[in-house]
Structure formats: C-alpha cells, structure tokens
Design a protein around this motif. Structure first.
Motif, PDB file in Angstrom:
ATOM      1  N   VAL A 205     -27.307 -32.084  94.858  1.00  0.00           N
ATOM      2  CA  VAL A 205     -26.161 -31.172  94.721  1.00  0.00           C
ATOM      3  C   VAL A 205     -25.304 -31.590  93.534  1.00  0.00           C
ATOM      4  O   VAL A 205     -24.893 -30.753  92.728  1.00  0.00           O
ATOM      5  CB  VAL A 205     -25.329 -31.116  96.029  1.00  0.00           C
ATOM      6  N   VAL A 206     -25.055 -32.895  93.403  1.00  0.00           N
ATOM      7  CA  VAL A 206     -24.281 -33.418  92.268  1.00  0.00           C
ATOM      8  C   VAL A 206     -24.958 -33.025  90.959  1.00  0.00           C
ATOM      9  O   VAL A 206     -24.316 -32.529  90.026  1.00  0.00           O
ATOM     10  CB  VAL A 206     -24.122 -34.959  92.369  1.00  0.00           C
ATOM     11  N   ARG A 207     -26.284 -33.208  90.898  1.00  0.00           N
ATOM     12  CA  ARG A 207     -27.055 -32.872  89.697  1.00  0.00           C
ATOM     13  C   ARG A 207     -26.967 -31.374  89.386  1.00  0.00           C
ATOM     14  O   ARG A 207     -26.766 -30.970  88.253  1.00  0.00           O
ATOM     15  CB  ARG A 207     -28.517 -33.297  89.892  1.00  0.00           C
TER      16      ARG A 207
ATOM     17  N   LEU B 187     -20.156 -28.937  99.495  1.00  0.00           N
ATOM     18  CA  LEU B 187     -21.308 -28.047  99.386  1.00  0.00           C
ATOM     19  C   LEU B 187     -22.521 -28.657 100.096  1.00  0.00           C
ATOM     20  O   LEU B 187     -23.255 -27.957 100.802  1.00  0.00           O
ATOM     21  CB  LEU B 187     -21.619 -27.780  97.913  1.00  0.00           C
ATOM     22  N   HIS B 188     -22.698 -29.959  99.958  1.00  0.00           N
ATOM     23  CA  HIS B 188     -23.800 -30.640 100.624  1.00  0.00           C
ATOM     24  C   HIS B 188     -23.683 -30.484 102.141  1.00  0.00           C
ATOM     25  O   HIS B 188     -24.652 -30.181 102.838  1.00  0.00           O
ATOM     26  CB  HIS B 188     -23.806 -32.128 100.226  1.00  0.00           C
ATOM     27  N   ARG B 189     -22.457 -30.642 102.663  1.00  0.00           N
ATOM     28  CA  ARG B 189     -22.214 -30.497 104.100  1.00  0.00           C
ATOM     29  C   ARG B 189     -22.536 -29.055 104.542  1.00  0.00           C
ATOM     30  O   ARG B 189     -23.142 -28.838 105.586  1.00  0.00           O
ATOM     31  CB  ARG B 189     -20.759 -30.866 104.425  1.00  0.00           C
ATOM     32  N   LEU B 190     -22.156 -28.082 103.715  1.00  0.00           N
ATOM     33  CA  LEU B 190     -22.446 -26.676 104.007  1.00  0.00           C
ATOM     34  C   LEU B 190     -23.962 -26.448 104.103  1.00  0.00           C
ATOM     35  O   LEU B 190     -24.451 -25.783 105.010  1.00  0.00           O
ATOM     36  CB  LEU B 190     -21.840 -25.797 102.904  1.00  0.00           C
ATOM     37  N   PHE B 191     -24.716 -27.034 103.171  1.00  0.00           N
ATOM     38  CA  PHE B 191     -26.173 -26.919 103.199  1.00  0.00           C
ATOM     39  C   PHE B 191     -26.741 -27.549 104.473  1.00  0.00           C
ATOM     40  O   PHE B 191     -27.640 -26.998 105.101  1.00  0.00           O
ATOM     41  CB  PHE B 191     -26.802 -27.572 101.963  1.00  0.00           C
ATOM     42  N   LEU B 192     -26.202 -28.718 104.859  1.00  0.00           N
ATOM     43  CA  LEU B 192     -26.690 -29.392 106.065  1.00  0.00           C
ATOM     44  C   LEU B 192     -26.375 -28.579 107.327  1.00  0.00           C
ATOM     45  O   LEU B 192     -27.071 -28.707 108.330  1.00  0.00           O
ATOM     46  CB  LEU B 192     -26.094 -30.802 106.189  1.00  0.00           C
TER      47      LEU B 192
ATOM     48  N   GLU C 181     -36.690 -29.105 102.274  1.00  0.00           N
ATOM     49  CA  GLU C 181     -35.681 -29.933 102.925  1.00  0.00           C
ATOM     50  C   GLU C 181     -34.329 -29.541 102.331  1.00  0.00           C
ATOM     51  O   GLU C 181     -34.266 -29.171 101.157  1.00  0.00           O
ATOM     52  CB  GLU C 181     -35.925 -31.411 102.577  1.00  0.00           C
ATOM     53  N   PRO C 182     -33.238 -29.637 103.100  1.00  0.00           N
ATOM     54  CA  PRO C 182     -31.932 -29.413 102.470  1.00  0.00           C
ATOM     55  C   PRO C 182     -31.749 -30.417 101.326  1.00  0.00           C
ATOM     56  O   PRO C 182     -32.245 -31.542 101.409  1.00  0.00           O
ATOM     57  CB  PRO C 182     -30.934 -29.688 103.601  1.00  0.00           C
ATOM     58  N   PRO C 183     -31.073 -29.997 100.245  1.00  0.00           N
ATOM     59  CA  PRO C 183     -30.899 -30.911  99.118  1.00  0.00           C
ATOM     60  C   PRO C 183     -30.096 -32.140  99.524  1.00  0.00           C
ATOM     61  O   PRO C 183     -29.255 -32.068 100.425  1.00  0.00           O
ATOM     62  CB  PRO C 183     -30.150 -30.083  98.080  1.00  0.00           C
TER      63      PRO C 183
END
Length: 157
Positions: A46-48, A22-27, A39-41
């Motif tokens: 994302v973990v939180r 999901l983090h990669r998708l946001f980036l 800023e992107p998370p």
C-alpha cells in the motif's frame, strides 16, 4: 415507519500518510481479494502504491468517509484510455457497509465531477458477478474482456 437517515459520504484525496488506514480498509474487505484470487496487499504494498500515485498526474484516489470513518476507496485515472475518457480501476466499499447504497452514491458523485470527460470506463477484476451486475445496473455496458481476469464496461457521461 422511522425517519429516513441520509448517508453523508465525504470524499478525501488519499495522501501517503493514509497507508495504514487504507491497509486496514483492505483487510476489512477480504471477500473482494478472495474473489479476484489475491491476498490483500501488505502495508508495504500500500505504501508503495501510494508513492506511485504522486508520480502519475492522471491518477486520482479518494477515501470514502462516513462520519469520519473510512468506509471505502475509489481509484481512477483521467484521460485514459483516450484523452476524453476516464477509467475507474477500483471502487471498494468495506464489507460491513455494502448493500447500503454507498457504491451508488460514490459512482454518481464521480460521474458528476468528471468535467470534460465524455466516457467513464470501469475495469472489473476477476470473476466478480456482483460488481458486473452493479455497474450494469448503473447504466454501464460491457465492452470487452481483457484476458481471463479483466472485464471492461463503459458509460457515456
């Protein structure tokens, strides 16, 4: 004229282990975060966030997969703001997959599967004319603006 290819879109509930994906998708969607002035998370953010997902039984989050690849994310809440409502807080299609009808398909899928809900609200963050136009084209009407960075739309189901 070539053969038309139907886009198969799969919906998979997000689990905490999906945080890196999901983090990669946001980036891969920097334009969205620039638009909402954020800023992107970080991966930690994302973990939180995914940890809070399990504590709220009304909240649902899905990865949108195309041929096994994550191309989008959908986050919504059931029975909110009222018991007969649902609220979509984020429908994000990865920037390199936008304009292919995936958002439309994801929204149609969601609306078809919201059993018992009478209305679907959508929250649009920031100054996002493209998102506003998208939801209005899908039959949503503007309800109210909640502060400078929030617009609410609704559609009867």
């Amino acid at each position: 004229m070539g053969a038309m290819r139907t886009l198969s879109l799969a919906f998979r509930p997000v689990v905490p282990e999906d945080a890196p994906l999901l983090h990669r998708l946001f980036l891969q969607s920097p334009g969205y975060f620039a638009l909402i002035g954020m800023e992107p998370p970080t991966l930690e953010d994302v973990v939180r966030d995914l940890a809070t997902l399990e504590k709220d039984e009304r909240r649902r989050a899905f990865l949108l997969l195309r041929e096994g690849e994550a191309v989008g994310y959908m986050d919504y809440k059931l029975h909110y703001p009222e018991p007969q409502d649902a609220t979509l807080s984020l429908l994000l299609i990865r920037e390199d997959h936008q304009g292919q009808g995936l958002g439309q398909r994801a929204l149609a899928h969601l609306m078809a599967h919201l059993a018992g809900a009478e209305r679907l609200y959508v929250v649009v963050y920031g100054d996002n004319p493209r998102a506003k136009a998208f939801f209005q084209a899908q039959g949503f009407r503007h309800v109210k603006d909640g502060g400078p960075a929030l617009s609410w739309y609704v559609r009867e189901l």
